[in-house]
Each structure stands twice: as C-alpha cells, then as structure tokens.
Design an enzyme around this catalytic site. Structure first.
Site, PDB file in Angstrom:
ATOM      1  N   HIS A 256       0.619  -1.025  -0.157  1.00  0.00           N
ATOM      2  CA  HIS A 256       0.173   0.310  -0.135  1.00  0.00           C
ATOM      3  C   HIS A 256       1.016   1.303   0.070  1.00  0.00           C
ATOM      4  O   HIS A 256       2.242   1.385   0.341  1.00  0.00           O
ATOM      5  CB  HIS A 256      -1.061  -0.066   0.794  1.00  0.00           C
ATOM      6  CG  HIS A 256      -2.272   1.036   0.967  1.00  0.00           C
ATOM      7  ND1 HIS A 256      -2.063   2.134   1.565  1.00  0.00           N
ATOM      8  CD2 HIS A 256      -3.411   0.695   0.732  1.00  0.00           C
ATOM      9  CE1 HIS A 256      -3.144   3.077   1.343  1.00  0.00           C
ATOM     10  NE2 HIS A 256      -3.907   2.014   0.944  1.00  0.00           N
ATOM     11  N   GLU A 314      -7.507  -4.551  -0.633  1.00  0.00           N
ATOM     12  CA  GLU A 314      -8.644  -5.501  -1.893  1.00  0.00           C
ATOM     13  C   GLU A 314      -8.784  -6.901  -1.840  1.00  0.00           C
ATOM     14  O   GLU A 314      -9.446  -7.639  -2.456  1.00  0.00           O
ATOM     15  CB  GLU A 314      -8.029  -4.958  -3.450  1.00  0.00           C
ATOM     16  CG  GLU A 314      -7.529  -3.185  -2.900  1.00  0.00           C
ATOM     17  CD  GLU A 314      -8.571  -2.883  -3.356  1.00  0.00           C
ATOM     18  OE1 GLU A 314      -9.784  -3.740  -2.591  1.00  0.00           O
ATOM     19  OE2 GLU A 314      -9.126  -1.849  -4.344  1.00  0.00           O
TER      20      GLU A 314
HETATM   21  N1  ACO Z   1       3.733  -7.402  -4.815  1.00  0.00           N
HETATM   22  C1  ACO Z   1       5.284  -7.536  -4.599  1.00  0.00           C
HETATM   23  N2  ACO Z   1       5.622  -6.567  -4.445  1.00  0.00           N
HETATM   24  C2  ACO Z   1       5.251  -5.589  -4.818  1.00  0.00           C
HETATM   25  C3  ACO Z   1       4.447  -5.772  -4.070  1.00  0.00           C
HETATM   26  C4  ACO Z   1       3.173  -6.517  -4.601  1.00  0.00           C
HETATM   27  N3  ACO Z   1       2.295  -6.278  -4.295  1.00  0.00           N
HETATM   28  N4  ACO Z   1       3.829  -4.386  -3.068  1.00  0.00           N
HETATM   29  C5  ACO Z   1       5.112  -3.336  -3.742  1.00  0.00           C
HETATM   30  N5  ACO Z   1       5.832  -4.197  -4.339  1.00  0.00           N
HETATM   31  C6  ACO Z   1       7.887  -3.946  -4.130  1.00  0.00           C
HETATM   32  C7  ACO Z   1       8.355  -3.550  -5.752  1.00  0.00           C
HETATM   33  O1  ACO Z   1       8.135  -3.989  -6.612  1.00  0.00           O
HETATM   34  C8  ACO Z   1       9.100  -2.172  -5.038  1.00  0.00           C
HETATM   35  O2  ACO Z   1      10.395  -3.542  -5.319  1.00  0.00           O
HETATM   36  P1  ACO Z   1      11.832  -3.334  -5.467  1.00  0.00           P
HETATM   37  O3  ACO Z   1      12.114  -2.041  -4.802  1.00  0.00           O
HETATM   38  O4  ACO Z   1      12.277  -4.272  -5.966  1.00  0.00           O
HETATM   39  O5  ACO Z   1      11.761  -2.566  -7.196  1.00  0.00           O
HETATM   40  C9  ACO Z   1       8.917  -2.255  -3.186  1.00  0.00           C
HETATM   41  O6  ACO Z   1       8.155  -3.260  -3.417  1.00  0.00           O
HETATM   42  C10 ACO Z   1       8.158  -1.076  -3.417  1.00  0.00           C
HETATM   43  O7  ACO Z   1       7.134  -0.567  -4.931  1.00  0.00           O
HETATM   44  P2  ACO Z   1       6.679   0.809  -4.482  1.00  0.00           P
HETATM   45  O8  ACO Z   1       5.721   0.717  -5.891  1.00  0.00           O
HETATM   46  O9  ACO Z   1       7.472   1.626  -4.939  1.00  0.00           O
HETATM   47  O10 ACO Z   1       5.540   0.349  -3.551  1.00  0.00           O
HETATM   48  P3  ACO Z   1       4.442   1.638  -3.010  1.00  0.00           P
HETATM   49  O11 ACO Z   1       4.195   1.009  -1.482  1.00  0.00           O
HETATM   50  O12 ACO Z   1       4.362   2.753  -3.798  1.00  0.00           O
HETATM   51  O13 ACO Z   1       3.006   0.889  -4.297  1.00  0.00           O
HETATM   52  C11 ACO Z   1       0.815  -0.332  -4.247  1.00  0.00           C
HETATM   53  C12 ACO Z   1       1.903   0.862  -3.276  1.00  0.00           C
HETATM   54  C13 ACO Z   1       0.686   0.663  -5.706  1.00  0.00           C
HETATM   55  C14 ACO Z   1      -0.752  -0.907  -4.040  1.00  0.00           C
HETATM   56  C15 ACO Z   1       2.045  -1.647  -4.646  1.00  0.00           C
HETATM   57  O14 ACO Z   1       2.613  -2.618  -3.462  1.00  0.00           O
HETATM   58  C16 ACO Z   1       0.962  -2.326  -5.547  1.00  0.00           C
HETATM   59  O15 ACO Z   1       1.710  -2.191  -6.867  1.00  0.00           O
HETATM   60  N6  ACO Z   1       0.258  -3.734  -4.904  1.00  0.00           N
HETATM   61  C17 ACO Z   1      -0.553  -4.712  -6.032  1.00  0.00           C
HETATM   62  C18 ACO Z   1      -1.816  -3.762  -6.343  1.00  0.00           C
HETATM   63  C19 ACO Z   1      -2.945  -3.538  -5.157  1.00  0.00           C
HETATM   64  O16 ACO Z   1      -3.197  -4.849  -4.723  1.00  0.00           O
HETATM   65  N7  ACO Z   1      -3.540  -2.821  -5.766  1.00  0.00           N
HETATM   66  C20 ACO Z   1      -4.281  -2.027  -4.321  1.00  0.00           C
HETATM   67  C21 ACO Z   1      -3.867  -1.125  -3.590  1.00  0.00           C
HETATM   68  S1  ACO Z   1      -5.406  -0.934  -2.126  1.00  0.00           S
HETATM   69  C22 ACO Z   1      -6.018   0.674  -2.841  1.00  0.00           C
HETATM   70  O17 ACO Z   1      -5.307   0.823  -3.332  1.00  0.00           O
HETATM   71  C23 ACO Z   1      -7.486   0.880  -2.359  1.00  0.00           C
END
Ligand code: ACO
Length: 377
Positions: A256, A314
């Site tokens: 998140h 979610e």
């Molecule tokens: N699965 C695998 N790896 C992940 C995930 C995930 N769900 N989420 C983050 N990471 C990893 C990224 O690849 C990144 O790795 P790296 O540093 O090796 O490149 C690291 O964690 C940080 O990623 P960011 O994008 O900076 O994390 P952020 O906290 O900004 O992202 C987000 C948040 C967009 C929700 C992300 O976690 C994601 O894409 N999740 C999956 C989609 C999802 O579940 N969306 C619903 C969110 S809830 C809502 O919005 C109501």
C-alpha cells in the site's frame, strides 16, 4: 515564474480540514467519524455510519428510523435512467461507465433543491443503478427496491430478486462501512474539487465515479478474485506466488502507498470474511484464501527483504464480496456504493466553509514562439 516547491500528485500536501476520517499509515490506524474503523464497521448499519458522517454523532433510535425511511424513499430511478442503463448493458459498456452514465442521468429526476437531500439521494440511488445495469446485462428485468429492507440488504435483493440471509447482509454491510471513507483519496478529492466551484452534488459524485474507475484507485479486487480462484483450482499457492515474483510481477492485494503495516481494513474484512464463511459459505475456498495470505506474506518478505508488503484492503474485499454474492464485475461499482457516503459527506463539509480549490501548475513550455499562418506550416 512560480518558485514554490513542486508537489507531484499533491503528495504530502494538506488542502482541507476534515472531521470524517484520519489515516496513520505508520501505525496502521484508521479512524472514521471518531471511531476506530473496526468498531464502526462491525457494529453499525450502513445507515448509522452514514448518519455519523453527515452529523458527526450517532443517531438516536427515532432519528435512525427517520433517516432510514428517508433514504429508502429515494431509491427508485425514472424510466429514462433505466433506459440509459439498458442501453449501456446491451452495448456491453463496462460497469463503471454504466454507473457514471446512470448517476449523471439520475440528475434529471432528483427534484432536490438542497445539497443535503441531493446527498441522500445520491447514496440511495447508486445501488439501484448498479443492480439495474447488472440485471439488464443478465437479460432480466430490474428488481424494484424494497423500502422495508435496509440499504445493504436491499442492494443484494435488487441483484438477485431474493431476500438475502442475514450473514450476507452483515458481510456486505461490514464491507460498506469499512471503506465508506478514507481521507482525501483521489475520488473524494475529485468530488471536493467539483463542489468547491459551487456546482452540485450529483456532478461531484459523477466526477468521483470517474476517478474511482481507474485501475490505480478502485480496480484491484477483481484481479484478486481471479488470482484466488486460480490458486484454489491448482491447490498450490507457493508455486503461484514464486512464478509471479520470479517474473517480477506484483501480487494483487498486497502492499500500500500509505500503510507501511497491515492495512487496518484488511484486518476488519478478514474477520468479517471468517464470520461469513463460518456461517455456511464455501469453507474450502476460504481455506485457500487464508493459506494464500500466509504463503504470500512469507514469500514477499523473502523476495523483498526490508519492505513491508502486507495484505491490503482489496485482498479480503475480493474474498468477502465474492462470498456474499456480489458478481466480480460489480466489485468496483460496489466500492462506489460504499464510498458515495464519504464523497457526499466531504461535499457537505466543503460547502460549510468553502474555498474554491485551485492549485497552480508550473509552466515548462516555450514562451517566445512566432505565429506562422496555416498556409506557411
Ligand atoms: N507484489 C510484489 N512486489 C511488490 C508489491 C506487490 N504487491 N507491492 C510493492 N512491491 C515491491 C515493488 O516491486 C518494489 O520492489 P523494488 O524496490 O525491488 O523495485 C517495492 O515493493 C516498493 O514498490 P513501490 O511501488 O514503491 O511501493 P508502493 O508502496 O508505492 O506501492 C502499491 C503501493 C501500488 C499498492 C503496490 O504495493 C502494488 O502495486 N500492489 C499491488 C496492487 C494492489 O493490490 N493495489 C490495491 C492497493 S489498495 C488501494 O489502493 C485501495
């Protein structure tokens, strides 16, 4: 020239005061209307949660009865609105496009002069619009709302034509309360921007539906369900997760932007899902859900050490909504059915002390171009 610091995506910028909800992403706390989200979501009916947001206090029994009856009176839509939904369903338009068109068309028959009445009308009518679209898409006629049922029960009833059991109603109601408001998220901000021009609440809600449609905001629970069903069929969560993570893909329902610990809404919804599935749902499916969460959380820690990648709202939204009988394609419209409470409450709050929301952009284009007539280009 504008020398102010650029806040891309308005990140970290505070643009309003609110009494509606507060998020502490480090601690994993969410307060809604003064209550920890777990207390509000598990104890309130949707009508009580909505009254709380509108009035900043809980209703008495008499006030709640009157509020419920008023909302129930505002559920029906005119034939013209149904025509729009029927045409959207027949054309194969996506559910959120149909919802947006339906909300905009409902503007034609509100007959409301005051924002409070329009707010209640918007909340009351969203389930009717989502359900009517769905019924048309199934090739059946819409079901008239039943004024004797509470908000969540009536939504389920309009989808199936059958009165739902109490476990499903409580499951859905807990979901609706859990996500009714969540700070100044993109759709809520969109609603506040529109109402800040002294436009109207239906226009604000229409804009908010448009914002919620985007995959960065409201689109994750459908793919989460696809993932859970695939893992349920294969019976092997570990190889599913490893294959995804080895390919550099993200696991839907984890991580998140704001929460650095487990999303507090995931905790509320996992409890609600457990209660629902214990009461007679598909227990084998729910076993897959909990086993998947455990495996995925461990493997995310292994693959992304130092990151806190926990379950987000979610993940259990998908498990719970699927259990109570919401079709996958209506997950995002059902999010809107819940969040419209927050959208309209924010609009009313904005109107109490309004200032036009009008940020600036830093100009990075050319300044000294010379006009060339069309014939010379
Ligand atoms: N699965 C695998 N790896 C992940 C995930 C995930 N769900 N989420 C983050 N990471 C990893 C990224 O690849 C990144 O790795 P790296 O540093 O090796 O490149 C690291 O964690 C940080 O990623 P960011 O994008 O900076 O994390 P952020 O906290 O900004 O992202 C987000 C948040 C967009 C929700 C992300 O976690 C994601 O894409 N999740 C999956 C989609 C999802 O579940 N969306 C619903 C969110 S809830 C809502 O919005 C109501």
């Amino acid at each position: 020239m504008d020398e102010s610091e650029l806040a891309r995506g308005l990140e970290g910028v505070t643009v309003a005061e609110t009494r509606l909800s507060d998020i502490d992403g480090e601690a994993g706390d969410l307060v809604v209307g003064g209550f920890p989200v777990a207390d509000l979501a598990t104890n309130a009916t949707y009508e009580e949660a909505l009254f709380l947001l509108y009035n900043d206090r809980l209703p008495t029994a008499a006030e709640l009865d009157a509020f419920r009856a008023d909302l129930a009176d505002r559920r029906s839509v005119a034939d013209e609105v149904r025509d729009v939904l029927r045409m959207a369903a027949e054309a194969g338009d996506p559910p959120m496009d149909a919802l947006r068109a339906g909300v905009a068309a409902a503007n034609l028959d509100t007959g409301e002069a005051n924002p409070e009445g329009t707010a209640r009308r918007a909340v009351a009518v969203l389930p009717t619009i989502a359900a009517a679209y769905w019924r048309y898409r199934q090739g059946t006629a819409p079901v008239e709302p039943d004024g004797g049922l509470r908000h969540a029960a009536n939504y389920l009833y309009m989808l199936t034509g059958e009165e739902p059991d109490e476990a499903s109603v409580r499951g859905l109601e807990t979901y609706l309360n859990t996500v009714i408001d969540h700070g100044l998220n993109a759709s809520t901000f969109a609603a506040r921007v529109v109402i800040s021009t002294e436009s109207d609440i239906v226009s604000a809600v229409t804009a908010a539906v448009g914002a919620l449609k985007g995959p960065l905001h409201g689109g994750a629970p459908g793919p989460v369900l696809d993932m859970l069903q695939e893992v349920h069929d294969s019976g092997d969560p570990e190889s599913y997760v490893r294959t995804k993570l080895d390919a550099g893909e993200r696991l839907m329902g984890f991580g998140h932007r704001v929460y650095r610990v487990r999303d507090p809404r995931a905790a509320v919804l996992s409890g609600a899902a457990e209660r629902f599935y214990d009461a007679g749902g598909d227990a084998a499916f729910f076993e897959t859900v909990t086993a998947f969460e455990e495996v995925a959380t461990d493997l995310l820690a292994e693959y992304k050490p130092g990151r806190s990648l926990e379950t987000n709202v979610e993940f259990y939204t998908a498990a719970l909504l699927h259990g109570v009988g919401i079709p996958r394609d209506l997950f995002t419209p059902t999010f809107a059915v819940a969040r419209v409470g927050g959208w309209t409450a924010h609009c009313l709050e904005q109107l109490q002390d309004n200032r036009l929301i009008r940020p600036r952009a830093r100009y990075v284009g050319d300044r000294d171009r010379t006009w060339r007539p069309l014939a010379d280009r």
